[in-house]
Design a protein around this motif. Structure first.
Motif, PDB file in Angstrom:
ATOM      1  N   TYR A 146     123.905  19.285  88.028  1.00  0.00           N
ATOM      2  CA  TYR A 146     123.979  17.823  88.092  1.00  0.00           C
ATOM      3  C   TYR A 146     125.292  17.385  88.704  1.00  0.00           C
ATOM      4  O   TYR A 146     126.223  18.198  88.871  1.00  0.00           O
ATOM      5  N   GLU A 147     125.341  16.127  89.070  1.00  0.00           N
ATOM      6  CA  GLU A 147     126.586  15.547  89.592  1.00  0.00           C
ATOM      7  C   GLU A 147     127.083  14.522  88.607  1.00  0.00           C
ATOM      8  O   GLU A 147     126.364  13.576  88.273  1.00  0.00           O
ATOM      9  N   GLU A 148     128.320  14.722  88.138  1.00  0.00           N
ATOM     10  CA  GLU A 148     128.908  13.753  87.222  1.00  0.00           C
ATOM     11  C   GLU A 148     129.932  12.953  88.008  1.00  0.00           C
ATOM     12  O   GLU A 148     130.934  13.511  88.483  1.00  0.00           O
ATOM     13  N   ASN A 149     129.679  11.672  88.177  1.00  0.00           N
ATOM     14  CA  ASN A 149     130.536  10.838  89.026  1.00  0.00           C
ATOM     15  C   ASN A 149     130.770  11.500  90.379  1.00  0.00           C
ATOM     16  O   ASN A 149     131.882  11.502  90.906  1.00  0.00           O
ATOM     17  N   GLY A 150     129.732  12.116  90.910  1.00  0.00           N
ATOM     18  CA  GLY A 150     129.811  12.722  92.238  1.00  0.00           C
ATOM     19  C   GLY A 150     130.335  14.148  92.257  1.00  0.00           C
ATOM     20  O   GLY A 150     130.360  14.792  93.304  1.00  0.00           O
ATOM     21  N   ILE A 151     130.778  14.662  91.094  1.00  0.00           N
ATOM     22  CA  ILE A 151     131.318  16.032  91.067  1.00  0.00           C
ATOM     23  C   ILE A 151     130.235  17.000  90.580  1.00  0.00           C
ATOM     24  O   ILE A 151     129.607  16.762  89.532  1.00  0.00           O
ATOM     25  N   ALA A 152     130.023  18.065  91.337  1.00  0.00           N
ATOM     26  CA  ALA A 152     128.950  19.011  91.001  1.00  0.00           C
ATOM     27  C   ALA A 152     129.308  19.805  89.744  1.00  0.00           C
ATOM     28  O   ALA A 152     130.433  20.312  89.611  1.00  0.00           O
ATOM     29  N   ARG A 153     128.365  19.859  88.821  1.00  0.00           N
ATOM     30  CA  ARG A 153     128.554  20.621  87.584  1.00  0.00           C
ATOM     31  C   ARG A 153     127.238  21.320  87.253  1.00  0.00           C
ATOM     32  O   ARG A 153     126.181  20.953  87.778  1.00  0.00           O
ATOM     33  N   SER A 154     127.308  22.253  86.315  1.00  0.00           N
ATOM     34  CA  SER A 154     126.059  22.851  85.841  1.00  0.00           C
ATOM     35  C   SER A 154     126.244  23.331  84.409  1.00  0.00           C
ATOM     36  O   SER A 154     127.381  23.509  83.946  1.00  0.00           O
ATOM     37  N   LEU A 155     125.155  23.475  83.725  1.00  0.00           N
ATOM     38  CA  LEU A 155     125.201  24.012  82.359  1.00  0.00           C
ATOM     39  C   LEU A 155     123.868  24.664  82.034  1.00  0.00           C
ATOM     40  O   LEU A 155     122.887  24.482  82.751  1.00  0.00           O
ATOM     41  N   SER A 156     123.861  25.376  80.923  1.00  0.00           N
ATOM     42  CA  SER A 156     122.643  26.086  80.518  1.00  0.00           C
ATOM     43  C   SER A 156     122.183  25.606  79.156  1.00  0.00           C
ATOM     44  O   SER A 156     122.999  25.165  78.339  1.00  0.00           O
ATOM     45  N   ALA A 157     120.904  25.696  78.946  1.00  0.00           N
ATOM     46  CA  ALA A 157     120.341  25.352  77.627  1.00  0.00           C
ATOM     47  C   ALA A 157     119.054  26.140  77.458  1.00  0.00           C
ATOM     48  O   ALA A 157     118.356  26.410  78.445  1.00  0.00           O
ATOM     49  N   PRO A 158     118.729  26.490  76.202  1.00  0.00           N
ATOM     50  CA  PRO A 158     117.493  27.263  75.995  1.00  0.00           C
ATOM     51  C   PRO A 158     116.233  26.446  76.246  1.00  0.00           C
ATOM     52  O   PRO A 158     115.193  26.988  76.580  1.00  0.00           O
ATOM     53  N   LYS A 159     116.321  25.109  76.042  1.00  0.00           N
ATOM     54  CA  LYS A 159     115.128  24.270  76.243  1.00  0.00           C
ATOM     55  C   LYS A 159     115.486  23.071  77.099  1.00  0.00           C
ATOM     56  O   LYS A 159     116.637  22.610  77.099  1.00  0.00           O
ATOM     57  N   LEU A 160     114.488  22.577  77.805  1.00  0.00           N
ATOM     58  CA  LEU A 160     114.732  21.483  78.753  1.00  0.00           C
ATOM     59  C   LEU A 160     113.657  20.410  78.577  1.00  0.00           C
ATOM     60  O   LEU A 160     112.452  20.717  78.575  1.00  0.00           O
ATOM     61  N   VAL A 161     114.121  19.180  78.437  1.00  0.00           N
ATOM     62  CA  VAL A 161     113.191  18.047  78.310  1.00  0.00           C
ATOM     63  C   VAL A 161     113.351  17.170  79.543  1.00  0.00           C
ATOM     64  O   VAL A 161     114.452  16.704  79.841  1.00  0.00           O
ATOM     65  N   ILE A 162     112.256  16.947  80.247  1.00  0.00           N
ATOM     66  CA  ILE A 162     112.317  16.055  81.407  1.00  0.00           C
ATOM     67  C   ILE A 162     111.704  14.720  80.987  1.00  0.00           C
ATOM     68  O   ILE A 162     110.505  14.606  80.737  1.00  0.00           O
TER      69      ILE A 162
END
Ligand SMILES: Cc1cc2nc3c(=O)[nH]c(=O)nc-3n(C[C@H](O)[C@H](O)[C@H](O)COP(=O)(O)OP(=O)(O)OC[C@H]3O[C@@H](n4cnc5c(N)ncnc54)[C@H](O)[C@@H]3O)c2cc1C
Length: 397
Positions: A146-162
């Motif tokens: 994802y981009e937070e205020n335009g800065i690229a970041r990433s993270l991990s999680a066991p489950k994902l809700v869209i």
């Protein structure tokens, strides 16, 4: 190490309910929201008053390729659950019309505040200004970029809700992310279209409609799939009002819609009754008494409004009856996603377990709210689906 039990994409109605309900169960989630504040659509809903549920919710009020799909979620989280939930946090509902429930305060921000306060209390983080760009499956869960205020970041999680909503109103944060993500996971997406949306009229009839702009008429509007009795509103570009928004969800380009402009009675009976006492009355004045002078004048294009009631032939009365009770219109199109309240279609219900809303193909992946192919009528039904689907997903994180 995963800091969260799940990441929720979208801090709207579904995502916020999911975060809070997960918090009640002691699960830690992170909500990533593109906008600078959560709940943008809740804030503008119901004209800023938020019609947050409807007393008469049933599967019949929803459009979906599988009309039974929503039943499980609605049995797990009922309308009474919605009412009790909001009452617990200080919001009393009042019914306006047709079972539509609004907060007594008439303030949509009170609804959003319930969620932001609860998330704070429960330690659930809503991270705003974060637009999710991509998600992928990993060995032990999901990677979220994802981009937070335009800065690229990433993270991990066991489950994902869209829970990133549908396509209407891009300027309020709407994206096609949910649909894109589903396709990237090889899930089927049913055809999407603007729904609960005004209809446009072009061509030879457009001037006639434009001249009536501002007139509201209580009508029954129908096509071969559904029928609604509420107001229609004439506008400079076509037709709006609740009955039109409702039928728009069932309308396909090229089709006609039909209207009964006097659903409360038979116009020919009213003419014959009036004729007995007032035969010299002009049809124009008779119609102005039922509708407005402006509408009666406009009907002059099609009906013999200059004649008095006594002089109308049987054939003319039949023509009036046909016109008033069987008014036909072929809309040119809709006002599109900028003016639509919801999106019809979305992630196919075939892809999801109706009891959990988890993907049948991808373990740990959930879809809820408007991005799923479950589209409610006007009147609080869409929020009931968003709350119910958020609740159901939270039970399985
Ligand atoms: C003008 C208007 C009035 C309405 N009034 C009513 C009403 O009174 N009653 C009713 O029942 N329904 C109403 N609706 C419909 C209702 O708002 C939606 O059905 C409901 O909000 C859907 O909830 P959701 O959580 O699925 O999506 P949303 O509430 O739209 O939330 C999705 C969130 O995801 C965020 N997002 C999108 N893409 C990304 C991304 N890539 N990364 C991070 N975040 C992302 C969006 O910014 C948004 O905040 C109205 C809709 C509109 C447009």
């Amino acid at each position: 190490m995963n800091l969260f039990d799940a990441v929720i994409i979208g801090g709207g109605a579904c995502g916020l309910m999911c975060a809070v309900q997960a918090g009640f169960l002691g699960k830690r989630v992170l909500v990533l929201e593109k906008n600078s504040k959560p709940g943008a659509k809740i804030l503008i809903s119901g004209g800023g008053r938020c019609n947050y549920t409807n007393l008469n919710v049933s599967a019949a009020n929803f459009i979906s390729q599988n009309k039974h799909f929503c039943k499980s979620a609605f049995s797990q989280w009922t309308v009474d659950d919605t009412i009790t939930f909001f009452e617990t946090y200080g919001i009393t509902g009042q019914e306006k019309t047709l079972g539509q429930l609004f907060p007594v305060s008439n303030k949509a921000q009170d609804i959003v505040a319930v969620f932001t306060n609860l998330c704070k209390e429960l330690g659930q983080e809503i991270r705003c200004n974060c637009e999710v760009k991509a998600v992928r499956k990993t060995a032990d869960g999901f990677r979220v970029e994802y981009e937070e205020n335009g800065i690229a970041r990433s993270l991990s999680a066991p489950k994902l809700v869209i829970a990133s909503g549908g396509l209407p109103i891009a300027k309020m944060g709407a994206t096609d992310f949910g649909l894109r993500a589903a396709r990237n996971f090889d899930l089927t997406v049913t055809e999407t279209a603007p729904a609960l949306v005004p209809l446009t009229i072009t061509g030879k009839d457009s001037e006639w409609f434009a001249a009536l702009a501002g007139n509201t008429i209580y009508s029954r509007v129908w096509n071969n799939k559904a029928s609604f009795e509420e107001n229609i509103l004439f506008t400079h570009w076509g037709l709006s009002g609740p009955a039109i928004l409702q039928i728009s969800s069932y309308w396909q380009p090229g089709e006609e819609i039909f209207m009964d402009l006097l659903p409360s009675g038979d116009i020919s009976e009213r003419i014959s009754h009036e004729r007995e006492h007032n035969g010299k009355k002009l049809l124009l004045n008779f119609l102005a008494g039922i509708y407005t002078k402006k509408f009666a004048d406009a009907l002059g294009k099609y009906l013999p409004v200059d004649k008095n009631l006594a002089s109308l032939s049987r054939r003319e009365v039949d023509a009036i009856r046909q016109f008033i009770h069987h008014f036909r219109v072929k809309p040119a199109g809709t006002k599109g996603y900028d003016k639509a309240e919801v999106m019809r279609g979305g992630v196919s219900t075939d892809e999801l377990n109706s009891k959990t809303l988890e993907s049948k193909q991808v373990n740990g992946l959930f879809f809820g709210g408007e991005c799923v192919d479950v589209t409610g009528w006007l009147g609080g039904y869409n929020f009931q689906w968003a709350w119910a689907s958020g609740y159901v997903i939270a039970q399985h994180l």
